[in-house]
Design a protein around this motif. Sequence first.
Motif, PDB file in Angstrom:
ATOM      1  N   HIS A   8      -0.105  33.920 -11.948  1.00 47.28           N
ATOM      2  CA  HIS A   8      -0.703  34.455 -13.172  1.00 47.28           C
ATOM      3  C   HIS A   8       0.377  34.855 -14.169  1.00 47.28           C
ATOM      4  O   HIS A   8       1.496  35.197 -13.797  1.00 47.28           O
ATOM      5  CB  HIS A   8      -1.579  35.667 -12.837  1.00 47.28           C
ATOM      6  N   ARG A   9      -0.001  34.838 -15.423  1.00 42.70           N
ATOM      7  CA  ARG A   9       0.929  35.154 -16.502  1.00 42.70           C
ATOM      8  C   ARG A   9       1.288  36.635 -16.489  1.00 42.70           C
ATOM      9  O   ARG A   9       0.424  37.508 -16.399  1.00 42.70           O
ATOM     10  CB  ARG A   9       0.288  34.777 -17.832  1.00 42.70           C
ATOM     11  N   ILE A  10       2.591  36.921 -16.583  1.00 41.72           N
ATOM     12  CA  ILE A  10       3.108  38.285 -16.738  1.00 41.72           C
ATOM     13  C   ILE A  10       4.121  38.265 -17.880  1.00 41.72           C
ATOM     14  O   ILE A  10       5.054  37.450 -17.883  1.00 41.72           O
ATOM     15  CB  ILE A  10       3.789  38.797 -15.453  1.00 41.72           C
ATOM     16  N   LEU A  11       3.939  39.128 -18.855  1.00 44.90           N
ATOM     17  CA  LEU A  11       4.874  39.221 -19.972  1.00 44.90           C
ATOM     18  C   LEU A  11       6.086  40.046 -19.564  1.00 44.90           C
ATOM     19  O   LEU A  11       6.001  40.942 -18.714  1.00 44.90           O
ATOM     20  CB  LEU A  11       4.189  39.859 -21.183  1.00 44.90           C
ATOM     21  N   VAL A  12       7.227  39.761 -20.188  1.00 42.52           N
ATOM     22  CA  VAL A  12       8.451  40.524 -19.949  1.00 42.52           C
ATOM     23  C   VAL A  12       8.967  41.029 -21.289  1.00 42.52           C
ATOM     24  O   VAL A  12       9.129  40.260 -22.245  1.00 42.52           O
ATOM     25  CB  VAL A  12       9.537  39.684 -19.249  1.00 42.52           C
ATOM     26  N   ALA A  13       9.221  42.325 -21.339  1.00 44.97           N
ATOM     27  CA  ALA A  13       9.693  42.965 -22.569  1.00 44.97           C
ATOM     28  C   ALA A  13      11.008  43.685 -22.292  1.00 44.97           C
ATOM     29  O   ALA A  13      11.454  43.790 -21.142  1.00 44.97           O
ATOM     30  CB  ALA A  13       8.644  43.948 -23.096  1.00 44.97           C
ATOM     31  N   VAL A  14      11.631  44.176 -23.357  1.00 45.12           N
ATOM     32  CA  VAL A  14      12.792  45.057 -23.236  1.00 45.12           C
ATOM     33  C   VAL A  14      12.495  46.336 -24.003  1.00 45.12           C
ATOM     34  O   VAL A  14      11.765  46.321 -24.998  1.00 45.12           O
ATOM     35  CB  VAL A  14      14.079  44.404 -23.785  1.00 45.12           C
ATOM     36  N   ASP A  15      13.044  47.434 -23.534  1.00 41.17           N
ATOM     37  CA  ASP A  15      12.971  48.709 -24.256  1.00 41.17           C
ATOM     38  C   ASP A  15      14.362  49.312 -24.319  1.00 41.17           C
ATOM     39  O   ASP A  15      15.087  49.330 -23.311  1.00 41.17           O
ATOM     40  CB  ASP A  15      12.000  49.676 -23.577  1.00 41.17           C
ATOM     41  N   CYS A  16      14.745  49.790 -25.500  1.00 39.79           N
ATOM     42  CA  CYS A  16      16.088  50.311 -25.739  1.00 39.79           C
ATOM     43  C   CYS A  16      16.025  51.827 -25.931  1.00 39.79           C
ATOM     44  O   CYS A  16      15.367  52.308 -26.857  1.00 39.79           O
ATOM     45  CB  CYS A  16      16.705  49.662 -26.969  1.00 39.79           C
ATOM     46  N   SER A  43       7.666  55.661 -30.411  1.00 43.71           N
ATOM     47  CA  SER A  43       7.972  54.670 -29.385  1.00 43.71           C
ATOM     48  C   SER A  43       9.475  54.453 -29.300  1.00 43.71           C
ATOM     49  O   SER A  43      10.221  54.710 -30.255  1.00 43.71           O
ATOM     50  CB  SER A  43       7.282  53.341 -29.754  1.00 43.71           C
ATOM     51  N   LEU A  44       9.914  53.970 -28.145  1.00 44.37           N
ATOM     52  CA  LEU A  44      11.265  53.442 -28.031  1.00 44.37           C
ATOM     53  C   LEU A  44      11.318  52.098 -28.756  1.00 44.37           C
ATOM     54  O   LEU A  44      10.287  51.545 -29.127  1.00 44.37           O
ATOM     55  CB  LEU A  44      11.633  53.246 -26.558  1.00 44.37           C
ATOM     56  N   MET A  45      12.525  51.567 -28.951  1.00 46.47           N
ATOM     57  CA  MET A  45      12.669  50.253 -29.566  1.00 46.47           C
ATOM     58  C   MET A  45      12.350  49.194 -28.528  1.00 46.47           C
ATOM     59  O   MET A  45      13.099  49.020 -27.567  1.00 46.47           O
ATOM     60  CB  MET A  45      14.098  50.051 -30.087  1.00 46.47           C
ATOM     61  N   GLY A  46      11.237  48.501 -28.696  1.00 41.97           N
ATOM     62  CA  GLY A  46      10.820  47.527 -27.693  1.00 41.97           C
ATOM     63  C   GLY A  46      10.316  46.239 -28.297  1.00 41.97           C
ATOM     64  O   GLY A  46       9.954  46.181 -29.477  1.00 41.97           O
ATOM     65  N   GLY A  47      10.301  45.196 -27.470  1.00 40.00           N
ATOM     66  CA  GLY A  47       9.781  43.905 -27.902  1.00 40.00           C
ATOM     67  C   GLY A  47       9.810  42.934 -26.746  1.00 40.00           C
ATOM     68  O   GLY A  47      10.410  43.194 -25.701  1.00 40.00           O
ATOM     69  N   PHE A  48       9.153  41.790 -26.927  1.00 38.56           N
ATOM     70  CA  PHE A  48       9.058  40.803 -25.864  1.00 38.56           C
ATOM     71  C   PHE A  48      10.276  39.874 -25.861  1.00 38.56           C
ATOM     72  O   PHE A  48      10.874  39.610 -26.900  1.00 38.56           O
ATOM     73  CB  PHE A  48       7.772  39.996 -26.005  1.00 38.56           C
ATOM     74  N   VAL A  62      16.044  43.000 -30.592  1.00 32.96           N
ATOM     75  CA  VAL A  62      15.006  43.999 -30.849  1.00 32.96           C
ATOM     76  C   VAL A  62      15.597  45.236 -31.516  1.00 32.96           C
ATOM     77  O   VAL A  62      15.024  45.771 -32.472  1.00 32.96           O
ATOM     78  CB  VAL A  62      14.301  44.375 -29.527  1.00 32.96           C
ATOM     79  N   LEU A  63      16.747  45.671 -31.035  1.00 31.59           N
ATOM     80  CA  LEU A  63      17.360  46.863 -31.612  1.00 31.59           C
ATOM     81  C   LEU A  63      17.708  46.637 -33.084  1.00 31.59           C
ATOM     82  O   LEU A  63      17.458  47.502 -33.933  1.00 31.59           O
ATOM     83  CB  LEU A  63      18.617  47.236 -30.834  1.00 31.59           C
ATOM     84  N   THR A  67      15.766  48.767 -35.984  1.00 31.94           N
ATOM     85  CA  THR A  67      16.544  49.876 -36.553  1.00 31.94           C
ATOM     86  C   THR A  67      17.680  49.443 -37.464  1.00 31.94           C
ATOM     87  O   THR A  67      18.219  50.265 -38.207  1.00 31.94           O
ATOM     88  CB  THR A  67      17.167  50.735 -35.425  1.00 31.94           C
ATOM     89  N   GLY A  68      18.108  48.174 -37.385  1.00 33.80           N
ATOM     90  CA  GLY A  68      19.272  47.740 -38.138  1.00 33.80           C
ATOM     91  C   GLY A  68      20.574  47.899 -37.387  1.00 33.80           C
ATOM     92  O   GLY A  68      21.629  47.466 -37.845  1.00 33.80           O
ATOM     93  N   LEU A  69      20.540  48.506 -36.185  1.00 34.01           N
ATOM     94  CA  LEU A  69      21.760  48.737 -35.423  1.00 34.01           C
ATOM     95  C   LEU A  69      22.271  47.442 -34.797  1.00 34.01           C
ATOM     96  O   LEU A  69      21.509  46.673 -34.219  1.00 34.01           O
ATOM     97  CB  LEU A  69      21.508  49.771 -34.317  1.00 34.01           C
ATOM     98  N   LYS A  70      23.593  47.219 -34.918  1.00 35.83           N
ATOM     99  CA  LYS A  70      24.233  46.037 -34.336  1.00 35.83           C
ATOM    100  C   LYS A  70      25.488  46.456 -33.582  1.00 35.83           C
ATOM    101  O   LYS A  70      26.068  47.498 -33.843  1.00 35.83           O
ATOM    102  CB  LYS A  70      24.608  45.038 -35.431  1.00 35.83           C
ATOM    103  N   ASN A  71      25.879  45.592 -32.648  1.00 37.05           N
ATOM    104  CA  ASN A  71      27.115  45.809 -31.883  1.00 37.05           C
ATOM    105  C   ASN A  71      27.120  47.144 -31.145  1.00 37.05           C
ATOM    106  O   ASN A  71      28.135  47.836 -31.071  1.00 37.05           O
ATOM    107  CB  ASN A  71      28.335  45.723 -32.807  1.00 37.05           C
ATOM    108  N   VAL A  72      25.979  47.509 -30.600  1.00 34.78           N
ATOM    109  CA  VAL A  72      25.852  48.726 -29.802  1.00 34.78           C
ATOM    110  C   VAL A  72      25.927  48.350 -28.325  1.00 34.78           C
ATOM    111  O   VAL A  72      25.193  47.469 -27.870  1.00 34.78           O
ATOM    112  CB  VAL A  72      24.517  49.446 -30.091  1.00 34.78           C
ATOM    113  N   TYR A  73      26.807  49.007 -27.587  1.00 33.71           N
ATOM    114  CA  TYR A  73      26.882  48.743 -26.152  1.00 33.71           C
ATOM    115  C   TYR A  73      25.652  49.339 -25.475  1.00 33.71           C
ATOM    116  O   TYR A  73      25.343  50.518 -25.633  1.00 33.71           O
ATOM    117  CB  TYR A  73      28.139  49.351 -25.536  1.00 33.71           C
TER     118      TYR A  73
END
Length: 234
Positions: A8-16, A43-48, A62-63, A67-73
């Motif tokens: 069955h289908r399961i979505l995978v997301a990330v949260d920062c 919410s946290l910063m999230g997306g699929f 997603v980050l 938010t506009g943030l780049k090059n964040v470890y």
Amino acid sequence: MHGYPGQHRILVAVDCIIFGFDGWNIKLLLVERSLKPESGKWSLMGGFINPSESPEDAANRVLEERTGLKNVYMEQFRVFGKPDRDPVERTLSVAYFALIDIQQYETQITTENHPVWYLLDEMPEMVFDHAEMVKLAKKQLRYKAALHPILFQLLPERFTIPQLQALYEGVYQTQFDDRNFSRKLLSTGLLVKLAEKDKQSSKKGAFYYRLDQSNYEKNFEKFLNLVPNPDKFF
């Protein structure tokens, strides 16, 4: 195209989970959720994750989008997968956390999605299981900071001892003895005292220091006793 029968289908997301240090306080960056259900809530910063992306690529995308943030470890620390965590569809979330110098990244942050820095003891109600994510991310951050001086990487090039103590106290949400903390810190021999003082915090002022980078990589373990009884925080 081949598939796996009976699956069955399961979505995978990330949260920062982005913790920030403004010089004196640890804060958490939240945005307003743009999707239904619970759109407009914090919410946290999230997306699929897109089919062509790795989780790391998706987290960075997603980050930046939210938010506009780049090059964040960011460091991956856990997968959240309770069957009912998302009321719309079965979704796994790969969670990342980071701690950044707010002043260094402040100009990158956009106003889209209304990102706001919240003090850790003033966090609003969040969607889904995001409060649990933050709780476990704080625990992981404390564990990492007790075993490796990662917090030094998040300070400006020059800093005061009170600022560094405030950073550790914010991460562990406790108070350390001023004299004991200062004594342990200076006994490492890995700080270089500068001639300038920070006069904003008091009339007397506090001297600025910087890390002795020439010896830091070889002797960073000298910083590992800054946290008394770290086991009680986990």
